[in-house]
Design an enzyme around this catalytic site. Structure first.
Site, PDB file in Angstrom:
ATOM      1  N   ASP A  67       4.300   2.263  10.603  1.00 47.83           N
ATOM      2  CA  ASP A  67       5.206   1.358   9.408  1.00 47.83           C
ATOM      3  C   ASP A  67       6.429   1.188   9.583  1.00 47.83           C
ATOM      4  OD1 ASP A  67       5.984   0.011   6.806  1.00 47.83           O
ATOM      5  OD2 ASP A  67       4.133   1.015   6.007  1.00 47.83           O
ATOM      6  N   SER A 108       4.916  -3.893   2.709  1.00 48.02           N
ATOM      7  CA  SER A 108       3.799  -3.446   3.613  1.00 48.02           C
ATOM      8  C   SER A 108       2.405  -3.912   3.270  1.00 48.02           C
ATOM      9  CB  SER A 108       3.875  -1.877   3.577  1.00 48.02           C
ATOM     10  OG  SER A 108       4.995  -1.411   4.339  1.00 48.02           O
ATOM     11  N   THR A 161      -0.337   0.171   3.373  1.00 46.20           N
ATOM     12  CA  THR A 161      -1.145  -0.161   4.352  1.00 46.20           C
ATOM     13  C   THR A 161      -2.575   0.331   4.376  1.00 46.20           C
ATOM     14  OG1 THR A 161       1.196   0.384   5.355  1.00 46.20           O
ATOM     15  CG2 THR A 161      -0.627  -0.020   6.878  1.00 46.20           C
TER      16      THR A 161
HETATM   17 MG    MG Z   1       2.680   2.023   4.990  1.00 46.10          MG
HETATM   18 ZN    ZN Z   2       9.273   0.080   3.660  1.00 49.45          ZN
END
Ligand code: MG
Ligand code: ZN
Length: 381
Positions: A67, A108, A161
């Site tokens: 990420d 995300s 995510t």
């Molecule tokens: Mg994430």
């Molecule tokens: Zn972020």
């Protein structure tokens, strides 16, 4: 100039004697920078001998998402580790353009949904399109083909995510609803933080009991985990930053592969290095690079397996870049990095994609994030 120099950090990764040495971190002044002693440079997995016939299709797919990890974050980790990184050993590379359906800069949730469902949606949306309609995600599609499904993250497992690969929600913030989606989902193995969204809820329902009703064995420690359907909660919310949380991510990656690989029909596993993004939001180079190195060691676990297995496609990428990170100096011998940041938020710059295994040759070039989903679906057996 003080405010400018305060935005620079210097990182010294000194070669430690053993691989288990503790981190030493010293806060320096603006000129000398911060220094830390790395826990020993690690060996990466050599992949040069491995060749796959073009057109060969993989039985297993492992998608690993750093990420917030752009090229600068990866190169910083590469420098800190003395010029070696597992992801840089992967033979095929491309670039993913990450914008969402309503914003030049993705978050995300939309970034994860593009990868999990192959559709661009609004920022904040989890596994639903921009009108709010549920999308079929890769976990749902591949579990119908009798593959086992796994999720690993260092954040809450209900965070944007991993949630994008499992749940359907108009807002990433509804983590209690997302937890319920996990209970009813196709996921066979999940390991991450976020216990509180299952047991300490506004509706007072204990959803770890529900997990057991649906056939899950629930654990607090990765080492204890066994069974066909497994939930491991390593923390009530997010896990601590690396190195405080220990080797949770590489261990969880290896454990998930061991558990999922018992299925002869194959498996799909998503592994997230969740907190690279958080280090970059904080413009904290030490935090960001520690997380990127930890993520790369988890990639090493996946590549070790894939190399031996010969039937597994490994994709490493990011949902977006965070921090607008620039490397303004460095030294491979010292593992030293100097970096500057241009924002505390995400940026629009395309992110690298690294691929290894059968079908990896399809991942060269520049393409939309949604094409990663399309390419996986075309190639997976
Ligand atoms: Mg994430
Ligand atoms: Zn972020």
């Amino acid at each position: 100039m003080m405010s400018l120099s305060s935005r620079f950090l210097i990182l010294f990764g000194l070669l430690a004697i053993t691989s288990t040495a503790q981190y030493n971190y010293t806060k320096g002044d603006a000129d000398s920078g911060d220094t830390f002693t790395a826990p020993g440079k690690y060996k990466t997995v050599a992949l040069s001998d491995a060749t796959f016939k073009p057109g060969k299709r993989p039985m297993n797919v492992i998608v690993m998402i750093g990420d917030g990890m752009g090229a600068a974050q990866a190169y910083a980790a590469y420098t800190a580790n003395g010029g070696a990184l597992n992801m840089f050993n992967m033979p095929y590379t491309g670039f993913s353009c990450t914008q969402s359906s309503n914003n030049y800069i993705t978050d995300s949730a939309a970034g994860g949904t593009a990868l999990s469902c192959g559709v661009r949606t609004k920022n904040g949306a989890i596994g639903v399109d921009s009108t709010g309609k549920a999308l079929r995600n890769i976990s749902e599609i591949l579990s119908q083909r009798r593959k086992s499904i796994g999720m690993v993250a260092t954040s809450s497992i209900t965070h944007a995510t991993p949630a994008s690969f499992v749940a359907h929600a108009a807002s990433r913030n509804s983590e209690e609803d997302i937890a319920v989606d996990f209970v009813h989902s196709q996921v066979d193995v999940f390991i991450g933080g976020g216990r509180k969204f299952f047991i300490n809820r506004t509706d007072k329902i204990n959803y770890t009991d529900s997990l057991k009703t649906y056939g899950f064995s629930v654990f607090d420690h990765i080492a204890d985990a066994k069974g066909a359907k497994v939930a491991v909660f390593t923390s009530d919310e997010a896990n601590a930053q690396y190195p405080k949380r220990g080797e949770i991510l590489p261990e969880a990656t290896k454990k998930a592969i061991d558990l999922l690989n018992r299925n002869k029909k194959g498996f799909f596993l998503m592994v997230e290095g969740s907190q690279i993004d958080w280090g970059c939001h904080a413009n904290n180079l030490l935090f960001a690079v520690n997380e990127a190195l930890d993520f790369d060691r988890a990639i090493g676990k996946a590549l070790e397996f894939a190399k031996k297995d010969g039937n597994t496609l490994v994709i490493v990428t990011a949902d977006h870049e965070t921090g607008g990170m620039a490397l303004t100096g460095g030294n491979f011998g010292k593992g030293m990095i100097k970096a500057a940041w241009t924002t505390k938020d995400h940026t629009a710059i395309m992110v690298p994609v690294y691929a290894y295994g059968p079908g990896a040759e399809r991942f060269t070039g520049v393409y939309n994030n949604t094409a990663i989903f399309d390419k996986i679906m075309k190639v997976v057996k």
